[in-house]
Design a protein around this motif. Sequence first.
Motif, PDB file in Angstrom:
ATOM      1  N   PHE A  93       0.827  -1.208   0.000  1.00 25.42           N
ATOM      2  CA  PHE A  93       0.000   0.000   0.000  1.00 25.42           C
ATOM      3  C   PHE A  93       0.863   1.260   0.000  1.00 25.42           C
ATOM      4  N   ARG A  94       1.846   1.337   0.880  1.00 25.13           N
ATOM      5  CA  ARG A  94       2.665   2.553   0.999  1.00 25.13           C
ATOM      6  C   ARG A  94       3.606   2.730  -0.191  1.00 25.13           C
ATOM      7  N   ALA A  95       3.929   1.641  -0.892  1.00 30.04           N
ATOM      8  CA  ALA A  95       4.809   1.749  -2.064  1.00 30.04           C
ATOM      9  C   ALA A  95       4.160   2.518  -3.197  1.00 30.04           C
ATOM     10  N   LEU A  96       2.830   2.535  -3.217  1.00 30.35           N
ATOM     11  CA  LEU A  96       2.102   3.043  -4.382  1.00 30.35           C
ATOM     12  C   LEU A  96       1.044   4.056  -3.966  1.00 30.35           C
ATOM     13  N   PRO A  97       1.472   5.168  -3.379  1.00 30.31           N
ATOM     14  CA  PRO A  97       0.486   6.159  -2.931  1.00 30.31           C
ATOM     15  C   PRO A  97      -0.254   6.782  -4.111  1.00 30.31           C
ATOM     16  N   GLU A  98      -1.521   7.050  -3.891  1.00 30.63           N
ATOM     17  CA  GLU A  98      -2.302   7.685  -4.954  1.00 30.63           C
ATOM     18  C   GLU A  98      -1.908   9.152  -5.081  1.00 30.63           C
ATOM     19  N   PRO A  99      -1.691   9.653  -6.292  1.00 31.79           N
ATOM     20  CA  PRO A  99      -1.380  11.074  -6.470  1.00 31.79           C
ATOM     21  C   PRO A  99      -2.525  11.940  -5.941  1.00 31.79           C
ATOM     22  N   PRO A 100      -2.222  13.017  -5.224  1.00 33.90           N
ATOM     23  CA  PRO A 100      -3.278  13.874  -4.672  1.00 33.90           C
ATOM     24  C   PRO A 100      -4.267  14.369  -5.730  1.00 33.90           C
ATOM     25  N   ALA A 101      -3.770  14.628  -6.938  1.00 36.24           N
ATOM     26  CA  ALA A 101      -4.667  15.137  -7.987  1.00 36.24           C
ATOM     27  C   ALA A 101      -5.760  14.135  -8.321  1.00 36.24           C
ATOM     28  N   ARG A 102      -5.438  12.832  -8.228  1.00 39.76           N
ATOM     29  CA  ARG A 102      -6.449  11.814  -8.542  1.00 39.76           C
ATOM     30  C   ARG A 102      -7.554  11.824  -7.485  1.00 39.76           C
ATOM     31  N   GLY A 103      -7.155  11.989  -6.223  1.00 41.74           N
ATOM     32  CA  GLY A 103      -8.146  12.075  -5.160  1.00 41.74           C
ATOM     33  C   GLY A 103      -9.024  13.301  -5.310  1.00 41.74           C
ATOM     34  N   ALA A 104      -8.417  14.425  -5.692  1.00 40.18           N
ATOM     35  CA  ALA A 104      -9.202  15.650  -5.897  1.00 40.18           C
ATOM     36  C   ALA A 104     -10.212  15.463  -7.014  1.00 40.18           C
ATOM     37  N   ARG A 105      -9.805  14.766  -8.087  1.00 38.80           N
ATOM     38  CA  ARG A 105     -10.747  14.505  -9.188  1.00 38.80           C
ATOM     39  C   ARG A 105     -11.884  13.602  -8.738  1.00 38.80           C
ATOM     40  N   ARG A 106     -11.572  12.629  -7.888  1.00 44.43           N
ATOM     41  CA  ARG A 106     -12.614  11.731  -7.401  1.00 44.43           C
ATOM     42  C   ARG A 106     -13.662  12.512  -6.611  1.00 44.43           C
ATOM     43  N   HIS A 108     -14.349  15.662  -6.748  1.00 44.99           N
ATOM     44  CA  HIS A 108     -15.078  16.553  -7.660  1.00 44.99           C
ATOM     45  C   HIS A 108     -16.131  15.772  -8.444  1.00 44.99           C
ATOM     46  N   GLY A 109     -15.779  14.554  -8.858  1.00 43.83           N
ATOM     47  CA  GLY A 109     -16.707  13.737  -9.624  1.00 43.83           C
ATOM     48  C   GLY A 109     -17.952  13.360  -8.842  1.00 43.83           C
ATOM     49  N   PHE A 110     -17.841  13.298  -7.526  1.00 38.59           N
ATOM     50  CA  PHE A 110     -18.996  12.998  -6.688  1.00 38.59           C
ATOM     51  C   PHE A 110     -19.633  14.254  -6.106  1.00 38.59           C
ATOM     52  N   GLY A 111     -19.189  15.407  -6.592  1.00 34.78           N
ATOM     53  CA  GLY A 111     -19.773  16.666  -6.129  1.00 34.78           C
ATOM     54  C   GLY A 111     -19.445  16.993  -4.688  1.00 34.78           C
ATOM     55  N   LEU A 112     -18.285  16.551  -4.215  1.00 31.75           N
ATOM     56  CA  LEU A 112     -17.897  16.750  -2.821  1.00 31.75           C
ATOM     57  C   LEU A 112     -16.878  17.879  -2.702  1.00 31.75           C
ATOM     58  N   SER A 113     -17.200  18.897  -1.939  1.00 34.83           N
ATOM     59  CA  SER A 113     -16.210  19.919  -1.618  1.00 34.83           C
ATOM     60  C   SER A 113     -15.286  19.370  -0.540  1.00 34.83           C
ATOM     61  N   ALA A 114     -14.164  20.019  -0.331  1.00 34.35           N
ATOM     62  CA  ALA A 114     -13.227  19.586   0.706  1.00 34.35           C
ATOM     63  C   ALA A 114     -13.897  19.627   2.084  1.00 34.35           C
ATOM     64  N   GLU A 146     -23.018  10.541  -2.420  1.00 40.55           N
ATOM     65  CA  GLU A 146     -21.808  11.084  -1.810  1.00 40.55           C
ATOM     66  C   GLU A 146     -20.985  10.002  -1.101  1.00 40.55           C
ATOM     67  N   LEU A 147     -21.670   9.007  -0.529  1.00 45.69           N
ATOM     68  CA  LEU A 147     -20.956   8.017   0.265  1.00 45.69           C
ATOM     69  C   LEU A 147     -19.930   7.248  -0.561  1.00 45.69           C
ATOM     70  N   SER A 148     -20.269   6.952  -1.817  1.00 47.09           N
ATOM     71  CA  SER A 148     -19.324   6.222  -2.657  1.00 47.09           C
ATOM     72  C   SER A 148     -18.021   6.992  -2.801  1.00 47.09           C
ATOM     73  N   GLY A 149     -18.129   8.295  -2.989  1.00 50.56           N
ATOM     74  CA  GLY A 149     -16.932   9.111  -3.102  1.00 50.56           C
ATOM     75  C   GLY A 149     -16.149   9.177  -1.802  1.00 50.56           C
ATOM     76  N   VAL A 150     -16.855   9.257  -0.687  1.00 50.46           N
ATOM     77  CA  VAL A 150     -16.192   9.338   0.614  1.00 50.46           C
ATOM     78  C   VAL A 150     -15.464   8.034   0.919  1.00 50.46           C
ATOM     79  N   VAL A 151     -16.164   6.905   0.753  1.00 49.88           N
ATOM     80  CA  VAL A 151     -15.557   5.609   1.042  1.00 49.88           C
ATOM     81  C   VAL A 151     -14.376   5.342   0.106  1.00 49.88           C
ATOM     82  N   GLY A 152     -14.547   5.656  -1.183  1.00 54.34           N
ATOM     83  CA  GLY A 152     -13.453   5.465  -2.124  1.00 54.34           C
ATOM     84  C   GLY A 152     -12.225   6.265  -1.746  1.00 54.34           C
ATOM     85  N   GLN A 153     -12.426   7.506  -1.339  1.00 50.96           N
ATOM     86  CA  GLN A 153     -11.295   8.349  -0.955  1.00 50.96           C
ATOM     87  C   GLN A 153     -10.642   7.863   0.340  1.00 50.96           C
TER      88      GLN A 153
END
Length: 345
Positions: A93-106, A108-114, A146-153
Amino acid sequence: MAAFSFRLASMTEPRLGWWSYRQQQLGAGGGDAQAALRDVIGVYSAHPSAPLSLHARCRSLDAATFRALDVLRLPAMRGSIHMLPRETAHLAFRALPEPPARGARRLHGFGLSAERYAELRAQVMELATTPRTARELRSELGVDRELSGVVGQMTREGALIRVGAAGLRSNELRYQVDEPAPADSDQALAWLAGEYLRAFGPARRQDFEWWAGVSAARARRALGEHELEDIGDGLLLPAGLRAAFEDVAKPPSRAVDLLPKWDCYTMGYPLAGRGRFAHADVVSSLYDHRGDGLPVVLVEGMAAGTWSLQPGSKAAFDLNLFETPTAALRKALDAALDRVRALLA
């Protein structure tokens, strides 16, 4: 005589396939399920792929044993959710961190503000101290999409882990707070590179790069932490294994392996590396349009067709073989299907 004539010219170097077959512990070549999981680093988390991948690699497996495995289900290679041994899950898991930009896109795709994400994240952290299904979380939080985006993130952050469904054919996962241990990303990737060459080698640097989903530079640095031997054409093995590779035996006659969708072996190499288990004439038949590996029938370590599990409560199968099997091979195929049926029944 070979059971399938197209396999006669499958590889210019058949030992590649023989060695990989052995290292993948196919032919029920591993120990118990926990050991088999360590041997292949991890398997794709979805059911029934996860239990079927282990079933092909250990002498026996039943539902109770599978559910008792000490594992974590985390994003790992290429961002896919894998079932990993608990003691090394944090490294993959730690070897392959997700780029922050990908999380931000996720988000946004679920309509979630920070702010909204932070609010819902805190609520999930309070609720999921014991395993909760997505359905239960939706009901308790009064949210839906919204929950799908939250759980995925949260799973990509390592704040939330997936807990396997009770049934081996069910994918109604549960979620629980359980943060993986910390690890340096580059050191963890170096560990992962060594494990890849042990379980999937001989392999090229590009194979590891594709499998892990990392840049060429990161892959090169990670592999550079190991003492390796190039056996030709850029194929790398950990130092000291060349003699064993040269002496490896071919799989037993009429050995049948039923690999599930997304099996770690068929998903372990880019196109250029798949000749070790599939002739060029059939390799495209083993993957769907997204590149996901289909359920594959291996005969003596080589792809001889595909198979599928029919919907419904009974374990019924469809076989799509590239050539008509001999009577002896048909008997071996039926025995392999009966083993799967016994696991899933």
